[in-house]
Design a protein around this motif. Structure first.
Motif, PDB file in Angstrom:
ATOM      1  N   TYR A 145      -8.134   2.184  -0.276  1.00 47.57           N
ATOM      2  CA  TYR A 145      -7.638   1.589   0.819  1.00 47.57           C
ATOM      3  C   TYR A 145      -8.588   0.798   1.909  1.00 47.57           C
ATOM      4  O   TYR A 145      -8.499  -0.311   1.826  1.00 47.57           O
ATOM      5  N   SER A 146      -9.225   1.638   2.526  1.00 47.69           N
ATOM      6  CA  SER A 146     -10.105   0.931   3.598  1.00 47.69           C
ATOM      7  C   SER A 146     -11.239   0.103   2.823  1.00 47.69           C
ATOM      8  O   SER A 146     -11.618  -0.756   3.458  1.00 47.69           O
ATOM      9  N   GLU A 147     -11.597   0.534   1.826  1.00 54.24           N
ATOM     10  CA  GLU A 147     -12.695  -0.597   1.158  1.00 54.24           C
ATOM     11  C   GLU A 147     -12.260  -1.319  -0.101  1.00 54.24           C
ATOM     12  O   GLU A 147     -12.732  -1.986  -0.578  1.00 54.24           O
ATOM     13  N   TYR A 207       0.730  -1.129   0.070  1.00 53.76           N
ATOM     14  CA  TYR A 207       0.107   0.017   0.071  1.00 53.76           C
ATOM     15  C   TYR A 207       0.942   1.242   0.087  1.00 53.76           C
ATOM     16  O   TYR A 207       0.611   2.283  -0.551  1.00 53.76           O
ATOM     17  N   ASP A 227      -9.348   6.625  -0.182  1.00 52.62           N
ATOM     18  CA  ASP A 227      -8.839   7.224   0.972  1.00 52.62           C
ATOM     19  C   ASP A 227      -7.794   8.494   0.755  1.00 52.62           C
ATOM     20  O   ASP A 227      -7.153   8.320  -0.092  1.00 52.62           O
ATOM     21  N   ILE A 241      -4.136   7.467   4.874  1.00 50.21           N
ATOM     22  CA  ILE A 241      -3.436   6.211   4.719  1.00 50.21           C
ATOM     23  C   ILE A 241      -2.039   6.132   5.395  1.00 50.21           C
ATOM     24  O   ILE A 241      -1.760   5.122   5.915  1.00 50.21           O
ATOM     25  N   ASP A 274      -2.340   5.434   9.093  1.00 41.21           N
ATOM     26  CA  ASP A 274      -2.569   4.173   9.540  1.00 41.21           C
ATOM     27  C   ASP A 274      -1.433   3.040   9.019  1.00 41.21           C
ATOM     28  O   ASP A 274      -1.296   2.266   9.799  1.00 41.21           O
ATOM     29  N   THR A 281       0.086   0.884  11.785  1.00 39.20           N
ATOM     30  CA  THR A 281       0.173  -0.670  11.694  1.00 39.20           C
ATOM     31  C   THR A 281       1.474  -1.185  11.823  1.00 39.20           C
ATOM     32  O   THR A 281       1.651  -2.158  12.697  1.00 39.20           O
TER      33      THR A 281
END
Length: 470
Positions: free
Chosen positions: A121-123, A109, A137, A142, A145, A149
């Motif tokens: 990204y989130s979907e 990503y 997003d 991104i 996040d 992560t």
């Protein structure tokens, strides 16, 4: 989104796929696809050209920045397989593979958002959960996040987890500490890349480098994140080889004048390792040196300096299916040292009490060691190389060290403006493109999300500025 749906559906409907597959088996697939395809991007695709390492002497449209919309299906296919890895790890109650899958997702990503900006990204990859047309997003969301992560992955791996099967872990052979080093080193890369737009980044980096026990880093050659080539098929061979591509593909990619001149001016021991001498110096029309790079975006580049005999090729190792010199690179210790040197130079951190000059020398030395050489006693005393405390010098050396490392040289130039390249008289725009334009499929099949992303980004051109560099 076409790319997300296609990748997911292939994984889930292909009758040749086993009914149940172990997460470890998926791990090896994701690692090799990520490393090999990213290396291909560096040598055969836009990474080497936009980074100004390579000059195309035939089929030069890429060299001239004649770029149109760029597809991302292959990227999301990898992420679709990686999603299966994470899901299977949950089904099999093997949380160690879920963590590794998260790290690999961050790598992929990060590549996507670095190249395009705002992305699904989130979907993404959730067509089966009701998101056939995922939103884009914001890059700021991104990046933050991804950074979060990686911190979580480092923390998870510091707790007791089931063992990683070494036979499937083709990157680190089951070494948990090595995965923690990669997560933390990647986190430093992302923090530095977004530091212009994210003021908190400097403080996070300071916290990390002040606690090596909690945040181990890639700091020596043995810790490098690289994958060997097998040299058996096109897919597992170095992309410049005749097995992976034709000799013509290797021959049309010449070392750039920027690269060769830098190494030559520094009297750098990496020069004869990376670059082959010209076949002939006699009758050269412009440059009678033994090593000659080709300027980018010029008329008839194949005839530069009197033709093929009078311009350098990349070293013969880069035309082999596998060699000790050519590996698929994810992250090396040289990059870590360059990051530490830069954030020291900017006054953000102190690492082990080392001076910025010492960190700079360590970074350059690490790069040379990667290529099987050493700087020698007099190297750092030479005027072009002697530490002068400038970002220009530091990033120029870092640029050389990032040769054939994905898009990293391009991204560093985009972030800093160094090295100061001459683009060539036939370049179709006055500067190196800042990004890829969105895929045409998105305009056709995910138009509402695409149009909103275009508004959020301020356009969809090669010079549209993303959050990282605004």
């Amino acid at each position: 989104m076409a790319g997300c749906r296609e990748g997911f559906n292939q994984i889930n409907t292909d009758p040749r796929q086993p009914v149940d597959i172990k997460p470890g088996e998926l791990l090896s697939t994701v690692i090799t696809k990520t490393a090999y395809e990213w290396q291909n991007f560096a040598f055969m695709d836009h990474g080497g050209v936009a980074g100004r390492y390579i000059t195309m002497v035939r089929n030069e449209s890429m060299d001239k920045f004649n770029w149109g919309p760029m597809g991302w299906n292959e990227w999301y296919r990898r992420l679709s397989i990686n999603r299966q890895l994470i899901l299977k790890a949950g089904e099999h109650r093997e949380p160690q593979y879920r963590v590794l899958g998260k790290i690999l997702a961050v790598i992929n990503y990060a590549y996507l958002t670095d190249l395009w900006g705002d992305i699904p990204y989130s979907e993404a990859l959730l067509a089966d959960e009701g998101y056939p047309n995922p939103k884009y997003d914001l890059q700021e969301f991104i990046y933050k996040d991804l950074i979060k992560t990686l911190d979580s992955c480092n923390n998870w791996l510091s707790t007791p987890l089931p063992a990683i099967d070494a036979q499937y872990d083709v990157l680190f052979h089951g070494d948990v500490i090595a995965w923690r080093r990669l997560a933390n080193s990647l986190r430093l890369r992302l923090l530095l890349r977004c530091s212009q737009a994210y003021p908190e980044a400097a403080g996070i980096m300071k916290e990390m480098v002040s606690d090596e026990d909690r945040y181990p880093l890639i700091l020596d050659r043995a810790a490098d994140a690289t994958v060997d080539y097998l040299g058996l098929t096109a897919e597992n061979s170095w992309p410049g080889s005749d097995i992976a591509n034709s000799n013509d593909e290797f021959d049309k990619r010449k070392p750039s004048k920027d690269l060769v001149d830098s190494l030559r001016d520094w009297e750098d021991p990496r020069l004869p390792i990376l670059i082959s001498p010209v076949n002939k110096t006699k009758n050269a029309t412009i440059d009678t040196n033994l090593y000659v790079g080709v300027p980018n975006a010029i008329q008839d580049p194949f005839q530069y300096n009197g033709g093929n005999d009078h311009i350098s090729h990349f070293a013969a190792a880069f035309n082999q299916a596998k060699s000790d010199l050519c590996k698929a690179v994810i992250f090396t210790n040289s990059e870590t040292w360059f990051i530490l040197a830069e954030i020291s130079l900017r006054g953000w951190v102190d690492f082990r009490g080392m001076t910025t000059e010492a960190l700079y020398k360590k970074a350059v030395t690490a790069s040379m060691e990667y290529w099987g050489t050493a700087p020698g006693e007099k190297y750092f005393k030479k005027k072009p190389v002697k530490f002068d405390g400038t970002i220009r010098q530091l990033i120029t050396q870092k640029w050389v060290s990032l040769l054939f490392n994905g898009d990293e040289g391009w991204m560093e130039h985009r972030r800093t403006g160094y090295p100061a390249f001459k683009l060539g008289p036939l370049a179709m725009q006055p500067s190196i493109p800042l990004r890829f334009m969105y895929p045409e499929d998105e305009i056709l099949f995910n138009s509402a999300a695409y149009n909103q992303a275009k508004i959020n980004m301020g356009g969809d051109g090669p010079n549209t500025k993303m959050w990282l560099i605004r």
